[in-house]
Design a protein around this motif. Structure first.
Motif, PDB file in Angstrom:
ATOM      1  N   UNK A  13       0.689  -1.307  -0.155  1.00 45.64           N
ATOM      2  CA  UNK A  13       0.013  -0.169  -0.102  1.00 45.64           C
ATOM      3  C   UNK A  13       1.018   1.385  -0.006  1.00 45.64           C
ATOM      4  N   UNK A  14       2.041   1.195   0.769  1.00 39.70           N
ATOM      5  CA  UNK A  14       3.065   2.508   0.585  1.00 39.70           C
ATOM      6  C   UNK A  14       3.419   2.498  -0.886  1.00 39.70           C
ATOM      7  N   UNK A  15       3.855   1.557  -1.506  1.00 38.65           N
ATOM      8  CA  UNK A  15       4.182   1.708  -2.927  1.00 38.65           C
ATOM      9  C   UNK A  15       3.137   2.233  -3.725  1.00 38.65           C
ATOM     10  N   UNK A  16       1.732   1.583  -3.569  1.00 41.99           N
ATOM     11  CA  UNK A  16       0.813   1.900  -4.193  1.00 41.99           C
ATOM     12  C   UNK A  16       0.508   3.604  -4.088  1.00 41.99           C
ATOM     13  N   UNK A  17       0.773   3.917  -2.843  1.00 37.92           N
ATOM     14  CA  UNK A  17       0.390   5.503  -2.409  1.00 37.92           C
ATOM     15  C   UNK A  17       1.498   6.304  -3.149  1.00 37.92           C
ATOM     16  N   UNK A  18       2.771   5.920  -2.971  1.00 40.81           N
ATOM     17  CA  UNK A  18       3.896   6.471  -3.498  1.00 40.81           C
ATOM     18  C   UNK A  18       3.864   6.759  -5.148  1.00 40.81           C
ATOM     19  N   UNK A  32      -2.458   1.124 -12.255  1.00 43.65           N
ATOM     20  CA  UNK A  32      -1.937   1.651 -10.958  1.00 43.65           C
ATOM     21  C   UNK A  32      -2.097   0.859  -9.764  1.00 43.65           C
ATOM     22  N   UNK A  33      -3.147   0.102  -9.756  1.00 41.89           N
ATOM     23  CA  UNK A  33      -3.622  -0.438  -8.350  1.00 41.89           C
ATOM     24  C   UNK A  33      -2.850  -1.825  -8.336  1.00 41.89           C
ATOM     25  N   UNK A  34      -2.088  -1.912  -9.067  1.00 40.55           N
ATOM     26  CA  UNK A  34      -1.255  -3.454  -9.192  1.00 40.55           C
ATOM     27  C   UNK A  34      -0.784  -3.817  -7.967  1.00 40.55           C
ATOM     28  N   UNK A  35      -0.156  -3.106  -7.072  1.00 43.08           N
ATOM     29  CA  UNK A  35       0.434  -3.078  -5.934  1.00 43.08           C
ATOM     30  C   UNK A  35      -0.626  -3.495  -4.906  1.00 43.08           C
ATOM     31  N   UNK A  36      -1.866  -2.908  -5.065  1.00 47.86           N
ATOM     32  CA  UNK A  36      -2.667  -3.071  -3.665  1.00 47.86           C
ATOM     33  C   UNK A  36      -3.303  -4.584  -3.776  1.00 47.86           C
ATOM     34  N   UNK A  37      -3.125  -5.441  -4.965  1.00 47.29           N
ATOM     35  CA  UNK A  37      -3.302  -6.752  -4.988  1.00 47.29           C
ATOM     36  C   UNK A  37      -2.354  -7.749  -4.972  1.00 47.29           C
ATOM     37  N   UNK A  38      -1.106  -7.156  -5.227  1.00 43.93           N
ATOM     38  CA  UNK A  38       0.293  -7.942  -5.540  1.00 43.93           C
ATOM     39  C   UNK A  38       0.716  -8.617  -4.136  1.00 43.93           C
ATOM     40  N   UNK A  39       0.692  -7.840  -3.314  1.00 48.80           N
ATOM     41  CA  UNK A  39       0.920  -8.471  -1.887  1.00 48.80           C
ATOM     42  C   UNK A  39       0.249  -9.667  -1.456  1.00 48.80           C
ATOM     43  N   UNK A  40      -1.054  -9.185  -1.442  1.00 45.64           N
ATOM     44  CA  UNK A  40      -2.010 -10.448  -0.991  1.00 45.64           C
ATOM     45  C   UNK A  40      -1.640 -11.643  -2.012  1.00 45.64           C
ATOM     46  N   UNK A  41      -1.653 -11.474  -3.302  1.00 45.50           N
ATOM     47  CA  UNK A  41      -1.592 -12.591  -4.165  1.00 45.50           C
ATOM     48  C   UNK A  41      -0.514 -13.440  -3.813  1.00 45.50           C
ATOM     49  N   UNK A  42       0.674 -12.483  -3.852  1.00 48.97           N
ATOM     50  CA  UNK A  42       1.939 -13.406  -3.567  1.00 48.97           C
ATOM     51  C   UNK A  42       1.764 -14.214  -2.217  1.00 48.97           C
ATOM     52  N   UNK A  56      -1.414   6.192  -6.866  1.00 46.74           N
ATOM     53  CA  UNK A  56      -2.527   5.367  -7.345  1.00 46.74           C
ATOM     54  C   UNK A  56      -3.818   5.955  -6.655  1.00 46.74           C
ATOM     55  N   UNK A  57      -4.931   6.065  -7.385  1.00 48.84           N
ATOM     56  CA  UNK A  57      -6.127   6.347  -6.721  1.00 48.84           C
ATOM     57  C   UNK A  57      -6.840   5.023  -6.329  1.00 48.84           C
ATOM     58  N   UNK A  58      -8.240   5.204  -5.775  1.00 50.17           N
ATOM     59  CA  UNK A  58      -8.973   4.096  -5.551  1.00 50.17           C
ATOM     60  C   UNK A  58      -9.258   3.188  -6.684  1.00 50.17           C
ATOM     61  N   UNK A  59      -9.345   1.828  -6.691  1.00 53.92           N
ATOM     62  CA  UNK A  59      -9.399   1.177  -7.803  1.00 53.92           C
ATOM     63  C   UNK A  59     -10.825   1.216  -8.013  1.00 53.92           C
ATOM     64  N   UNK A  60     -11.121   0.860  -9.499  1.00 55.90           N
ATOM     65  CA  UNK A  60     -12.286   0.901 -10.181  1.00 55.90           C
ATOM     66  C   UNK A  60     -13.331  -0.251  -9.157  1.00 55.90           C
ATOM     67  N   UNK A  61     -12.548  -1.390  -9.201  1.00 55.07           N
ATOM     68  CA  UNK A  61     -13.094  -2.663  -8.276  1.00 55.07           C
ATOM     69  C   UNK A  61     -13.571  -2.033  -6.959  1.00 55.07           C
ATOM     70  N   UNK A  62     -12.845  -1.439  -6.299  1.00 50.87           N
ATOM     71  CA  UNK A  62     -13.192  -0.927  -4.941  1.00 50.87           C
ATOM     72  C   UNK A  62     -14.319   0.161  -5.071  1.00 50.87           C
ATOM     73  N   UNK A  63     -14.407   0.993  -6.037  1.00 49.87           N
ATOM     74  CA  UNK A  63     -15.364   1.911  -6.361  1.00 49.87           C
ATOM     75  C   UNK A  63     -16.681   1.241  -6.464  1.00 49.87           C
TER      76      UNK A  63
END
Length: 165
Positions: free
Chosen positions: A41-46, A121-131, A49-56
């Motif tokens: 999330x830190x990387x995503x914020x850095x 741009x929201x790839x990092x918000x899912x990548x950590x969980x997926x890995x 990246x805005x809130x993902x379309x999925x989240x919206x």
């Protein structure tokens, strides 16, 4: 495609006969995954990246009681099972090499979540969980029960926070 009586039996038996182990693995994994997600999330914020379309889309469905019930069924029950079967179980079973399956399943999970909105741009918000889920799948001797339970609990926590706010 790969869901069979044998797989259903394996999931059921794991939950029934290894409940304590599932609980311990779940608690430890969720604590580790939380830390990993904070980093990503830190990387995503850095990168801004805005809130993902999925989240919206998820948040918009919370405006009615039927939307909340439907979202609960979809996000907390259906999605974790189907996503774990489609990403972890199926891809690992099709791959001859464990680590190739690890990378393909991890990035496929991310792609499923960012493709619809085109919000790469929201790839990092899912990548950590997926890995994390893919590693857990490997360490659990390719038993999808563990990644499914953790995915379900993660989504339940997220759902509860969204509904409560």
């Amino acid at each position: 495609m790969f869901f069979s009586k044998q797989l259903a039996s394996k999931i059921g038996n794991t939950l029934l006969y290894n409940m304590l182990l599932v609980a311990i693995v779940t608690i430890i994994s969720l604590l580790i995954i939380f830390q990993i997600n904070v980093f990503f999330k830190f990387i995503n914020d850095a990168i801004g990246a805005k809130k993902s379309v999925n989240q919206i889309k998820i948040e918009k469905s919370l405006t009615t009681i039927s939307g909340k019930i439907g979202l609960f069924i979809m996000v907390v029950i259906t999605a974790p099972l189907l996503e774990e079967l489609a990403t972890r179980h199926s891809i690992f079973m099709l791959s001859r090499y464990r680590w190739l399956g690890f990378f393909i399943s991890s990035f496929y999970f991310v792609w499923i979540h960012v493709r619809l909105g085109g919000d790469i741009q929201n790839i990092f918000s899912y990548l950590g969980f997926s890995l994390s889920l893919s590693l857990l799948f490997i360490f659990s001797r390719e038993n999808v029960t563990y990644s499914f339970v953790i995915h379900l609990i993660n989504n339940l926590i997220s759902y509860t926070v969204l509904v409560a706010t």
